[in-house]
Design a protein around this motif. Structure first.
Motif, PDB file in Angstrom:
ATOM      1  N   SER A   6       6.494  -4.906   2.370  1.00 46.59           N
ATOM      2  CA  SER A   6       6.910  -3.868   1.569  1.00 46.59           C
ATOM      3  C   SER A   6       6.114  -3.589   0.326  1.00 46.59           C
ATOM      4  CB  SER A   6       8.388  -4.521   0.717  1.00 46.59           C
ATOM      5  OG  SER A   6       8.290  -5.696   0.127  1.00 46.59           O
ATOM      6  N   LEU A   7       4.780  -4.490   0.178  1.00 46.06           N
ATOM      7  CA  LEU A   7       3.941  -4.322  -0.794  1.00 46.06           C
ATOM      8  C   LEU A   7       2.562  -3.729  -0.096  1.00 46.06           C
ATOM      9  CD1 LEU A   7       4.709  -7.713  -2.726  1.00 46.06           C
ATOM     10  CD2 LEU A   7       5.636  -5.411  -3.249  1.00 46.06           C
ATOM     11  N   PRO A   8       1.933  -3.318  -1.185  1.00 45.73           N
ATOM     12  CA  PRO A   8       0.456  -2.670  -0.725  1.00 45.73           C
ATOM     13  C   PRO A   8      -0.372  -3.785  -0.360  1.00 45.73           C
ATOM     14  CG  PRO A   8       0.857  -2.217  -2.991  1.00 45.73           C
ATOM     15  CD  PRO A   8       2.177  -2.582  -2.589  1.00 45.73           C
ATOM     16  N   THR A  62       2.563  12.683   6.305  1.00 46.35           N
ATOM     17  CA  THR A  62       2.733  11.207   6.447  1.00 46.35           C
ATOM     18  C   THR A  62       2.324  10.915   7.949  1.00 46.35           C
ATOM     19  OG1 THR A  62       3.763  10.616   4.447  1.00 46.35           O
ATOM     20  CG2 THR A  62       3.500   9.036   6.030  1.00 46.35           C
ATOM     21  N   TRP A  65      -2.102   3.719   2.590  1.00 45.30           N
ATOM     22  CA  TRP A  65      -1.295   2.360   2.394  1.00 45.30           C
ATOM     23  C   TRP A  65      -1.695   1.496   3.564  1.00 45.30           C
ATOM     24  CZ3 TRP A  65       2.434   0.729  -1.208  1.00 45.30           C
ATOM     25  CH2 TRP A  65       3.216  -0.343  -0.622  1.00 45.30           C
ATOM     26  N   PHE A  66      -1.915   0.186   3.092  1.00 44.73           N
ATOM     27  CA  PHE A  66      -2.086  -0.838   4.196  1.00 44.73           C
ATOM     28  C   PHE A  66      -0.935  -1.907   3.979  1.00 44.73           C
ATOM     29  CE2 PHE A  66      -6.241   0.963   3.769  1.00 44.73           C
ATOM     30  CZ  PHE A  66      -6.562   1.190   5.123  1.00 44.73           C
ATOM     31  N   PRO A  67      -0.028  -2.086   4.624  1.00 45.20           N
ATOM     32  CA  PRO A  67       1.033  -3.030   4.299  1.00 45.20           C
ATOM     33  C   PRO A  67       0.327  -4.381   4.120  1.00 45.20           C
ATOM     34  CG  PRO A  67       1.614  -1.550   6.139  1.00 45.20           C
ATOM     35  CD  PRO A  67       0.208  -1.375   5.851  1.00 45.20           C
ATOM     36  N   SER A  68       0.895  -5.267   3.108  1.00 45.16           N
ATOM     37  CA  SER A  68       0.417  -6.377   2.817  1.00 45.16           C
ATOM     38  C   SER A  68       0.796  -7.402   4.090  1.00 45.16           C
ATOM     39  CB  SER A  68       0.883  -7.176   1.619  1.00 45.16           C
ATOM     40  OG  SER A  68       0.798  -8.499   1.454  1.00 45.16           O
ATOM     41  N   SER A 109      -5.204  -0.398  -0.347  1.00 43.51           N
ATOM     42  CA  SER A 109      -4.347   0.413  -0.593  1.00 43.51           C
ATOM     43  C   SER A 109      -4.560   1.528  -1.570  1.00 43.51           C
ATOM     44  CB  SER A 109      -2.820  -0.061  -0.701  1.00 43.51           C
ATOM     45  OG  SER A 109      -2.487  -0.684   0.360  1.00 43.51           O
ATOM     46  N   ASP A 110      -4.309   2.629  -1.775  1.00 44.60           N
ATOM     47  CA  ASP A 110      -4.870   3.689  -2.715  1.00 44.60           C
ATOM     48  C   ASP A 110      -3.979   4.720  -2.739  1.00 44.60           C
ATOM     49  OD1 ASP A 110      -6.380   4.690  -4.751  1.00 44.60           O
ATOM     50  OD2 ASP A 110      -7.627   6.017  -3.420  1.00 44.60           O
ATOM     51  N   VAL A 111      -2.732   4.766  -3.292  1.00 41.02           N
ATOM     52  CA  VAL A 111      -1.720   5.871  -3.337  1.00 41.02           C
ATOM     53  C   VAL A 111      -1.435   6.312  -4.768  1.00 41.02           C
ATOM     54  CG1 VAL A 111       0.636   6.511  -2.572  1.00 41.02           C
ATOM     55  CG2 VAL A 111      -0.547   4.979  -1.269  1.00 41.02           C
ATOM     56  N   GLU A 155      -2.530   0.907   9.104  1.00 43.20           N
ATOM     57  CA  GLU A 155      -2.783   2.082   7.953  1.00 43.20           C
ATOM     58  C   GLU A 155      -1.820   3.284   8.126  1.00 43.20           C
ATOM     59  OE1 GLU A 155      -6.158   4.866   5.950  1.00 43.20           O
ATOM     60  OE2 GLU A 155      -6.752   3.726   7.541  1.00 43.20           O
TER      61      GLU A 155
END
Length: 293
Positions: free
Chosen positions: A99-101, A131, A91-94, A105-107, A138
């Motif tokens: 709050s968005l990937p 986690t 997960w890479f925060p936008s 990001s690849d969850v 990241e």
């Protein structure tokens, strides 16, 4: 001290090491050949990721896993296959909206994280037990309920989970899964040290994490980068098994790029100089409670 040591070789990983080392195994044939060479050098276990043959990036493509594992199984070299189940948690925060990937990001779901495991049915697969901040922007996402679902599924398949722990809290949750009956038999732990921002690759961290493990546990440990070989010695002295390989470290000596075979050979030398011995896959299966093949 552990007098009978199992070596795992993590042959390629999913990181951007190809930019630094032109001979990182990428294609299924290259990965399989590297596994075979590492096994002949003394590795009883091969920890396997796959990569996109065109880009070299880490991949969770089921067909690439099937091709790689089939090539190993069709060879005349016995080795315990340990497949990663850690892909699908990035997960890479936008930058625009955290709050968005963001890009990269690849969850995915527990079932999707195990699709390739189901396809090849290895003897072992990894479960990353929590986690964590995997870099400055990241997050590696591995929630308790996702892990519970994965543990339940691999138990039903008869695949042994290797519980990868990067910090003390991960051991606490692994113990919880044991308490809930989701991990059966003698647990298998991998103490992973030196990754950003988990426990450090140092003696104090390995001792603390080893002491936090449940009783009657099989375990191994590794450190990344230049701490790979010091952590080999430390793990053996503390009673554990070891892991080396190009996933964790690309150098044999300062400025000298390594092969997986060379890293295994160096680990064998350290283990034997400590007065211990390296065990093969048949004995490793017995120690780890795996069914004979």
């Amino acid at each position: 001290m552990n007098n009978d040591v199992i070596i795992t070789c993590a042959v390629t990983g999913a990181g951007n090491t190809l930019a630094k080392h032109p001979d990182i195994p990428v294609t299924p044939t290259q990965i399989a050949d590297s596994v075979i060479a590492a096994a002949k050098a003394g590795a009883a276990v091969a920890h396997i990721h796959v990569r996109d043959p065109k880009t070299g990036a880490g991949s969770r493509d089921v067909e690439l896993f099937k091709e790689t594992v089939n090539l190993i199984r069709e060879s005349d070299t016995d080795v315990i296959i340990n497949i990663t189940a850690g892909m699908g948690g990035a997960w890479f925060p936008s930058d625009e909206d955290p709050s968005l990937p963001g890009p990269g990001s690849d969850v995915i779901s527990a079932a999707e994280r195990l699709a390739h495991v189901k396809a090849v049915m290895p003897e072992i697969c990894t479960l990353d037990c929590g986690t964590m901040n995997f870099g400055d922007n990241e997050i590696y996402v591995s929630t308790p309920d996702c892990l519970r679902a994965m543990a339940k599924q691999v138990m039903e398949w008869g695949v042994k989970p290797e519980l990868e722990v990067f910090d003390l809290g991960h051991i606490r949750f692994a113990q919880q899964m044991i308490n809930e009956g989701l991990i059966t038999g003698t647990p298998l732990f991998q103490i992973c040290l030196g990754l950003t921002w988990g426990a450090g690759a140092d003696s104090e961290s390995m001792i603390a994490m080893k002491n936090a493990l449940p009783a009657n546990t099989n375990w191994a440990g590794f450190g990344i980068g230049r701490m790979e070989m010091p952590m080999v010695a430390q793990a053996v002295l503390l009673g554990g098994n070891v892991r080396v390989g190009l996933e964790d470290n690309i150098y044999l000596d300062r400025g000298v790029l390594a092969s997986n075979e060379q890293l295994v050979q160096r680990a064998v030398e350290i283990i034997e100089r400590l007065g211990a011995r390296v065990v093969g896959p048949a004995e490793a299966r017995e120690k780890l409670g795996l069914a004979a093949v």
